[in-house]
Design an enzyme around this catalytic site. Structure first.
Site, PDB file in Angstrom:
ATOM      1  N   VAL A  17       0.831  -1.204   0.000  1.00 35.40           N
ATOM      2  CA  VAL A  17       0.000   0.000   0.000  1.00 35.40           C
ATOM      3  C   VAL A  17       0.868   1.258   0.000  1.00 35.40           C
ATOM      4  CG1 VAL A  17      -1.613   1.318   1.444  1.00 35.40           C
ATOM      5  CG2 VAL A  17      -2.020  -1.101   1.006  1.00 35.40           C
ATOM      6  N   THR A  90      -2.110  -4.851   9.383  1.00 37.61           N
ATOM      7  CA  THR A  90      -3.072  -5.070  10.463  1.00 37.61           C
ATOM      8  C   THR A  90      -3.508  -6.539  10.378  1.00 37.61           C
ATOM      9  OG1 THR A  90      -4.652  -4.080   8.916  1.00 37.61           O
ATOM     10  CG2 THR A  90      -3.981  -2.732  10.776  1.00 37.61           C
ATOM     11  N   CYS A 265      -6.292  -9.364   2.755  1.00 36.69           N
ATOM     12  CA  CYS A 265      -7.613  -8.739   2.877  1.00 36.69           C
ATOM     13  C   CYS A 265      -8.750  -9.722   3.140  1.00 36.69           C
ATOM     14  CB  CYS A 265      -7.900  -7.930   1.613  1.00 36.69           C
ATOM     15  SG  CYS A 265      -6.773  -6.539   1.424  1.00 36.69           S
TER      16      CYS A 265
HETATM   17  N1  LIG Z   1      -1.961  -5.567   0.226  1.00 28.15           N
HETATM   18  C1  LIG Z   1      -3.155  -5.174  -0.207  1.00 28.15           C
HETATM   19  O1  LIG Z   1      -3.603  -5.582  -1.282  1.00 28.15           O
HETATM   20  C2  LIG Z   1      -3.985  -4.215   0.594  1.00 28.15           C
HETATM   21  C3  LIG Z   1      -5.086  -3.587  -0.013  1.00 28.15           C
HETATM   22  C4  LIG Z   1      -5.836  -2.668   0.706  1.00 28.15           C
HETATM   23  C5  LIG Z   1      -5.526  -2.425   2.041  1.00 28.15           C
HETATM   24  N2  LIG Z   1      -4.471  -3.064   2.632  1.00 28.15           N
HETATM   25  C6  LIG Z   1      -4.197  -2.739   4.019  1.00 28.15           C
HETATM   26  O2  LIG Z   1      -3.093  -1.830   4.058  1.00 28.15           O
HETATM   27  C7  LIG Z   1      -2.296  -2.046   5.232  1.00 28.15           C
HETATM   28  C8  LIG Z   1      -0.864  -2.301   4.824  1.00 28.15           C
HETATM   29  O3  LIG Z   1      -0.800  -3.519   4.085  1.00 28.15           O
HETATM   30  P1  LIG Z   1       0.366  -3.849   3.071  1.00 28.15           P
HETATM   31  O4  LIG Z   1      -0.152  -4.935   2.204  1.00 28.15           O
HETATM   32  O5  LIG Z   1       0.918  -2.618   2.452  1.00 28.15           O
HETATM   33  O6  LIG Z   1       1.466  -4.439   4.055  1.00 28.15           O
HETATM   34  P2  LIG Z   1       2.982  -4.779   3.677  1.00 28.15           P
HETATM   35  O7  LIG Z   1       3.410  -5.847   4.614  1.00 28.15           O
HETATM   36  O8  LIG Z   1       3.124  -4.998   2.205  1.00 28.15           O
HETATM   37  O9  LIG Z   1       3.774  -3.447   4.019  1.00 28.15           O
HETATM   38  C9  LIG Z   1       3.825  -2.922   5.287  1.00 28.15           C
HETATM   39  C10 LIG Z   1       5.178  -2.278   5.516  1.00 28.15           C
HETATM   40  O10 LIG Z   1       5.135  -1.655   6.790  1.00 28.15           O
HETATM   41  C11 LIG Z   1       6.393  -1.835   7.435  1.00 28.15           C
HETATM   42  N3  LIG Z   1       6.202  -1.668   8.863  1.00 28.15           N
HETATM   43  C12 LIG Z   1       5.752  -2.563   9.764  1.00 28.15           C
HETATM   44  N4  LIG Z   1       5.706  -2.005  10.988  1.00 28.15           N
HETATM   45  C13 LIG Z   1       6.126  -0.730  10.841  1.00 28.15           C
HETATM   46  C14 LIG Z   1       6.315   0.345  11.753  1.00 28.15           C
HETATM   47  N5  LIG Z   1       6.017   0.222  13.042  1.00 28.15           N
HETATM   48  N6  LIG Z   1       6.792   1.500  11.269  1.00 28.15           N
HETATM   49  C15 LIG Z   1       7.096   1.640   9.942  1.00 28.15           C
HETATM   50  N7  LIG Z   1       6.941   0.648   9.046  1.00 28.15           N
HETATM   51  C16 LIG Z   1       6.458  -0.512   9.497  1.00 28.15           C
HETATM   52  C17 LIG Z   1       6.804  -3.222   7.003  1.00 28.15           C
HETATM   53  O11 LIG Z   1       8.214  -3.390   7.127  1.00 28.15           O
HETATM   54  C18 LIG Z   1       6.323  -3.274   5.560  1.00 28.15           C
HETATM   55  O12 LIG Z   1       7.326  -2.896   4.653  1.00 28.15           O
HETATM   56  C19 LIG Z   1      -2.965  -3.194   5.958  1.00 28.15           C
HETATM   57  O13 LIG Z   1      -3.852  -2.691   6.916  1.00 28.15           O
HETATM   58  C20 LIG Z   1      -3.742  -3.908   4.862  1.00 28.15           C
HETATM   59  O14 LIG Z   1      -4.851  -4.618   5.368  1.00 28.15           O
HETATM   60  C21 LIG Z   1      -3.682  -3.932   1.932  1.00 28.15           C
END
Ligand SMILES: NC(=O)c1ccc[n+]([C@@H]2O[C@H](COP(=O)([O-])OP(=O)(O)OC[C@H]3O[C@@H](n4cnc5c(N)ncnc54)[C@H](O)[C@@H]3O)[C@@H](O)[C@H]2O)c1
Length: 411
Positions: A17, A90, A265
């Site tokens: 994201v 999350t 998700c």
């Molecule tokens: N992946 C999807 O398709 C998608 C779509 C819509 C919403 N979301 C939501 O978006 C959010 C993020 O998901 P994502 O898929 O990008 O996750 P991800 O794991 O791809 O990326 C998250 C990043 O955050 C970093 N991180 C973790 N803890 C941290 C902290 N305390 N400080 C700074 N960085 C930190 C991690 O190292 C990682 O690089 C989630 O709530 C998810 O449900 C994801």
């Protein structure tokens, strides 16, 4: 790409994201500070290497060279930003309940560095009330002394990785702040990167809409998954039934069965809704049942594979496509893992093949070992009919994509 900066934006979390958001914002003129606590992620980004399929390394390198994007592990840099967007995982805990520890810790790290007037936006998916009851309260406790005026908004991300049609720009964005000013500031930010920004009456509506969208998918996928054994018993092809029903121009939407549900998700977001309902003593049996049906699919498809294996002297079975969806290397919650464990339980040795994935839960990668059967969990980019036919063993196709392969048997 624009030359003049619109302002400074900090984005916490540079994953599926956060990184596309960083790039989209940098492209339209924001100076983006991309913060991630993983030194491996930051190091790769600094070298212009993208770890997210939807972001090209060439674009990243260009933005780095123009100094429009600066990846860092340092939260202190937030102090220069006008807007700070949180995009951290999350997940669920071991009991299947929301685990907001990462989100909480991210907010604690951000809080001391926000200057007065900053807009803090949460894009991470969570239960209704997260902005007001969790994020705002942590911020109150940890923010720098004397910094009182911080604006809070919720704008849940709806990105669908590897979707060519609906991306960050074309997908309408729901936005709501804790007060009028926060809503206006957040709307004004998103209108620089999204074609349509929709204001809703409260952050809780935005948070719950996001959960509803994915719960809608979860229950509809469960419905068709549940019909798989039933239509097999009737000798009817469920995919043909769904396609036929899909010819109705209104009131029906096609969902297809598969080996289960995966990713960050569909298996997770409905559990956030369920958890919140339990807090209020309210049952949501529909969601619970859907979760159970989807969670049973890996066991069901594994049994089906064993049924179609004709000669199992070799005991080697191959899983084709192990990421949770086509076009990504993301293994989170992929049903392929459960399928592998089920097959192991039944005495098979699991091998895997996936052109985009480097390693899979410690299982051995396929390199032409003899097989007794195979299962296609994900129609991964790069897996083709020739590869499937060359396996020369029965292959259970859970995707419907390889129906023309002579050795493929449909779910
Ligand atoms: N992946 C999807 O398709 C998608 C779509 C819509 C919403 N979301 C939501 O978006 C959010 C993020 O998901 P994502 O898929 O990008 O996750 P991800 O794991 O791809 O990326 C998250 C990043 O955050 C970093 N991180 C973790 N803890 C941290 C902290 N305390 N400080 C700074 N960085 C930190 C991690 O190292 C990682 O690089 C989630 O709530 C998810 O449900 C994801």
């Amino acid at each position: 790409m624009q030359g003049q900066s619109r302002g400074i934006l900090a984005i916490i979390g540079q994953g599926y994201v956060g990184l596309p958001l960083s790039v989209a914002a940098a492209k339209v003129g924001w100076t983006v500070i991309g913060i991630d606590k993983s030194s491996k992620v930051i190091e790769g980004l600094r070298q212009g290497r993208s770890h997210i399929e939807d972001v090209s390394s060439a674009t990243l390198s260009e933005l780095l060279a123009r100094k429009s994007y600066r990846p860092t592990e340092s939260f202190e840099e937030i102090s220069s930003a006008e807007i700070c967007v949180v995009c951290v995982p999350t997940p669920l805990d071991e009991n299947g309940n929301p685990n907001t520890e990462i989100l909480e810790s991210a907010i604690e790290s951000v809080a001391p560095h926000l200057k007065a007037g900053t807009v803090l936006i949460n894009e991470s998916t969570s239960y209704p009330g997260t902005l007001r009851d969790l994020i705002f309260k942590i911020m109150e406790k940890h923010r720098a002394e004397g910094v009182s005026e911080i604006h809070f908004a919720s704008a849940p991300e709806r990105i669908d990785p590897n979707n060519d049609k609906w991306d960050l720009k074309s997908t309408p964005r729901l936005v709501s702040g804790l007060d009028r000013e926060a809503t206006d500031l957040a709307k004004s930010f998103y209108s620089t990167i999204c074609s349509q920004v929709i204001e809703v009456s409260s952050p809780e509506v935005a948070e719950m809409a996001k959960l509803l969208e994915n719960t809608f998918r979860q229950v509809n996928i469960a419905l068709v998954n549940q019909l798989v054994p039933f239509s097999r018993e009737l000798g009817i092809d469920i995919r043909e039934v769904i396609k036929a029903a899909g010819t109705k121009p209104y009131g029906f939407m096609e969902f297809y069965p598969g080996a289960g549900v995966g990713g960050h998700c569909i298996p997770i977001d409905p559990m956030y809704l369920l958890w919140k309902s339990r807090q209020l003593g309210i049952d949501l049996p529909f969601i619970e049942n859907a979760d159970r049906v989807n969670a049973n699919m890996p066991a069901y498809v594994s049994k089906r594979l064993v049924e179609i294996i004709k000669d199992d002297k070799s005991k080697n079975v191959l899983i084709c496509g192990v990421s949770y969806k086509s076009g990504v290397a993301d293994l989170r919650e992929s049903p392929a893992h459960q399928v592998a464990l089920e097959l192991e339980k039944m005495g098979y040795k699991v091998l895997w093949s996936d052109p985009l994935v480097e390693s899979f839960q410690g299982f051995e990668k396929y390199s032409n070992q003899g097989l007794c059967g195979a299962i296609i969990v994900t129609a991964q980019v790069g897996l083709d009919r020739q590869f499937i036919e060359n396996l020369k063993v029965p292959v259970l196709d859970c995707t419907g994509v390889f129906s023309l392969a002579t050795n493929a048997i449909q779910l």
